[in-house]
Design a protein around this motif. Structure first.
Motif, PDB file in Angstrom:
ATOM      1  N   ARG A 273     -15.431  51.851  11.940  1.00 38.84           N
ATOM      2  CA  ARG A 273     -14.794  52.207  10.678  1.00 38.84           C
ATOM      3  C   ARG A 273     -15.427  51.413   9.525  1.00 38.84           C
ATOM      4  O   ARG A 273     -15.658  51.952   8.439  1.00 38.84           O
TER       5      ARG A 273
ATOM      6  N   ASP B 249     -17.160  52.928   6.241  1.00 39.36           N
ATOM      7  CA  ASP B 249     -16.794  52.577   4.868  1.00 39.36           C
ATOM      8  C   ASP B 249     -18.048  52.345   4.029  1.00 39.36           C
ATOM      9  O   ASP B 249     -18.118  52.712   2.860  1.00 39.36           O
TER      10      ASP B 249
ATOM     11  N   ALA C 106     -19.530  55.588   3.227  1.00 43.62           N
ATOM     12  CA  ALA C 106     -18.757  56.231   2.165  1.00 43.62           C
ATOM     13  C   ALA C 106     -19.144  55.675   0.799  1.00 43.62           C
ATOM     14  O   ALA C 106     -19.298  56.422  -0.174  1.00 43.62           O
TER      15      ALA C 106
ATOM     16  N   TYR D   8     -22.470  57.004  -0.104  1.00 42.83           N
ATOM     17  CA  TYR D   8     -22.363  58.410  -0.504  1.00 42.83           C
ATOM     18  C   TYR D   8     -21.855  58.514  -1.933  1.00 42.83           C
ATOM     19  O   TYR D   8     -22.253  59.390  -2.697  1.00 42.83           O
ATOM     20  N   SER D   9     -20.959  57.593  -2.297  1.00 50.39           N
ATOM     21  CA  SER D   9     -20.380  57.630  -3.635  1.00 50.39           C
ATOM     22  C   SER D   9     -21.302  57.004  -4.680  1.00 50.39           C
ATOM     23  O   SER D   9     -20.931  56.885  -5.836  1.00 50.39           O
TER      24      SER D   9
ATOM     25  N   ILE E   9     -22.493  53.890  -4.549  1.00 48.58           N
ATOM     26  CA  ILE E   9     -22.247  52.463  -4.720  1.00 48.58           C
ATOM     27  C   ILE E   9     -23.024  51.698  -3.665  1.00 48.58           C
ATOM     28  O   ILE E   9     -22.940  52.016  -2.478  1.00 48.58           O
TER      29      ILE E   9
ATOM     30  N   GLN F 144     -14.367  58.957  -5.717  1.00 47.98           N
ATOM     31  CA  GLN F 144     -14.829  58.036  -4.674  1.00 47.98           C
ATOM     32  C   GLN F 144     -13.692  57.565  -3.779  1.00 47.98           C
ATOM     33  O   GLN F 144     -13.910  57.270  -2.596  1.00 47.98           O
TER      34      GLN F 144
ATOM     35  N   VAL G  10     -13.232  60.137  -1.115  1.00 43.31           N
ATOM     36  CA  VAL G  10     -14.279  60.054  -0.082  1.00 43.31           C
ATOM     37  C   VAL G  10     -13.837  59.092   1.019  1.00 43.31           C
ATOM     38  O   VAL G  10     -13.888  59.398   2.211  1.00 43.31           O
ATOM     39  N   LYS G  11     -13.341  57.944   0.601  1.00 42.83           N
ATOM     40  CA  LYS G  11     -12.912  56.951   1.580  1.00 42.83           C
ATOM     41  C   LYS G  11     -11.579  57.335   2.231  1.00 42.83           C
ATOM     42  O   LYS G  11     -11.356  57.061   3.418  1.00 42.83           O
TER      43      LYS G  11
ATOM     44  N   TRP H  52     -18.121  65.712   3.428  1.00 39.65           N
ATOM     45  CA  TRP H  52     -18.154  65.398   1.996  1.00 39.65           C
ATOM     46  C   TRP H  52     -19.092  66.369   1.264  1.00 39.65           C
ATOM     47  O   TRP H  52     -18.767  66.844   0.177  1.00 39.65           O
TER      48      TRP H  52
END
Lengths: 286, 195
Positions: free
Chosen positions: A65, A69, A72, A75-76, A78, B21, B24-25, B61
């Motif tokens: 997990r 994270d 994720a 992907y965003s 960041i 965002q 997404v998480k 996503w």
């Protein structure tokens, strides 16, 4: 999800059903034509799968997990490790691309800083090594180096008169000699043969199978045809150019926990997923 | 990327498609256990399952804008993408090879077992159980072997003695029946929303 119904052509419906439960090849996908976008039976299979698994849901392990994270965040857009150095790049962001989609590149969005630094590092390494002339060691040289490592397993190919082969279906060559070298820590290994018949790769090839004593127990799930029996791991397809001494690197397609048996079979060009077990060489780890 | 905190009761994928965002998480919180459990069943080991789960979530996503809440539930959308990615992966990497030993006593899903499903999955579980209950024993067994255990059509035929063509028919008709029930469920929802 598409809103269309199902095709009236039974053959197309059968292909859609097949795709929903075990997938179809590119040729079958082409046959679907415009119906390839119809995912109603995929949805049905998804609902059935949910129904069959709902009482057995497993929590995702914390480490996995945590890695997700980070994916994720990437992907965003960041940078999950900013301002980390390129050497701190997480191993976990290693997504195998799906057909036609580079998921790895998606996961790397936002990692431009890393990439730039990594590129500099790569250039530095290339510059450092450009003046060197060290040749790549041959498989034979690497096998010799491997043999000197502590913990490396060495097993001879069994001979025709070996009692353990009395009941086994085989067509061993009495002249075949050699051994297997295997490092259980790194899963690196080599096969050494003397007397293995030269093959025409257009007619047949040799394929190595590794029987792992920790499969199918261990962490293997109960899913797929493999649940029906013990099954070996594909160790790679290879050719023998002549009957002299040859050294072949082992290319295990899956991590091996505890190698128990190495078996070489004769297979059609390119190898197979399910072997008929036409064994030409066998080595057992003591 | 925006930063609006998604409500636990709302669908997340429209927010993901808008670049949220947090959504997404939040997908990982909401669907992580389902996707992980599907992957664990279909992948060879934990390492493979981890790779598969990453691949699945990135695919979810990326395809978030394809989710239409009018047409189906988000959890079905997620499970459908997850299974497709996993099936692709099994085909790409290869099934674990099987030999001829057939254990006809293999563990099966007990449809009589009516343990309460997690709230998130309740509607889908109800449809699945209702659909399976409508089938005869042979049809149900074939569908469970195919979807629950991941056996190929050929292996199911071999294990059960049912002709291959009949195996395919059972699977096709079973899926069509479930699809019909999903449509009925959607229609009921639509009527409920209008009332």
């Amino acid at each position: 999800m598409t809103g269309q119904g199902l095709p009236t052509d039974d053959r197309l419906v059968e292909l859609l059903a097949m795709r929903a439960v075990e997938g179809i090849d590119a040729d079958a996908l082409r046959q679907l034509g415009d119906w390839a976008d119809c995912d109603q039976l995929d949805e049905a299979a998804g609902v059935l799968a949910i129904g069959m698994i709902a009482d057995q849901l497993e929590p995702m392990p914390e480490m996995i997990r945590a890695n997700l994270d980070r994916v994720a965040l990437a992907y965003s857009g960041i940078d999950p490790d900013a301002p980390a150095s390129p050497l701190a790049m997480p191993d976990s962001i290693r997504i195998e691309p799906a057909a036609g989609v580079s998921t790895r590149s998606v996961a790397w969005i936002g990692a431009a800083g890393w990439l730039a630094a990594a590129a500099c590092l790569l250039l530095a390494v290339l510059a450092w090594t450009s003046g060197r002339t060290t040749p790549t060691p041959s498989p034979a040289e690497r096998a010799v180096a491997l043999a000197s490592r502590p913990g490396v397993i060495r097993s001879n190919w069994l001979g025709l008169d070996d009692a353990s082969l009395a009941e086994a279906p085989h067509r061993f060559d009495a002249q075949l000699k050699g051994e297997v070298l295997w490092d259980p820590e790194t899963n690196e290994g080599y096969m050494v043969f003397e007397g293995l018949a030269a093959n025409d790769p257009t007619e047949y090839q040799y394929q190595l199978w590794i029987f792992d004593a920790e499969r199918p127990t261990g962490e293997l799930p109960e899913y797929g045809d493999g649940i029906l029996s013990q099954c070996p791991v594909d160790g790679g397809v290879f050719d023998a150019a002549g009957t002299g001494r040859i050294v072949i690197p082992i290319n295990a397609k899956l991590p091996i926990g505890k190698a128990a048996i190495f078996a070489v079979t004769v297979e059609p060009p390119g190898g197979v997923v399910v072997s008929k077990r036409d064994i030409v060489a066998l080595a057992m780890v003591q | 990327m925006t930063t609006r905190q998604p409500n636990a009761e709302t669908d997340l994928l429209p927010l993901v498609a808008q670049g949220d965002q947090h959504a997404v998480k939040a997908c990982l919180d909401r669907y992580g256990s389902l996707v992980w459990s599907l992957a664990r069943r279909m992948c060879r080991n934990t390492v493979d399952a981890e790779d598969a789960v990453q691949e699945i979530f990135v695919s979810i996503w990326k395809n978030a804008d394809r989710f239409d809440p009018e047409r189906g539930s988000e959890v079905t959308f997620v499970a459908t993408i997850a299974r497709r990615r996993l099936i692709d992966r099994v085909r790409r990497i290869g099934r674990r090879p099987a030999e001829s030993t057939i254990d006809t006593g293999m563990p099966m899903v007990d449809t009589a077992e009516q343990a309460e499903a997690p709230a998130l999955l309740r509607d889908e579980v109800a449809v699945a159980r209702a659909a399976l209950a409508e089938l005869n024993d042979e049809q149900r067994r074939v569908l469970q072997m195919s979807i629950g255990l991941g056996l190929s059509h050929e292996k199911i035929a071999e294990a059960t003695g049912i002709p291959l063509g009949t195996v395919k028919t059972h699977i096709r008709r079973g899926l069509i029946r479930v699809r019909g029930m999903i449509e009925d469920q959607r229609a009921q929802r639509a009527r409920g929303a209008e009332a």
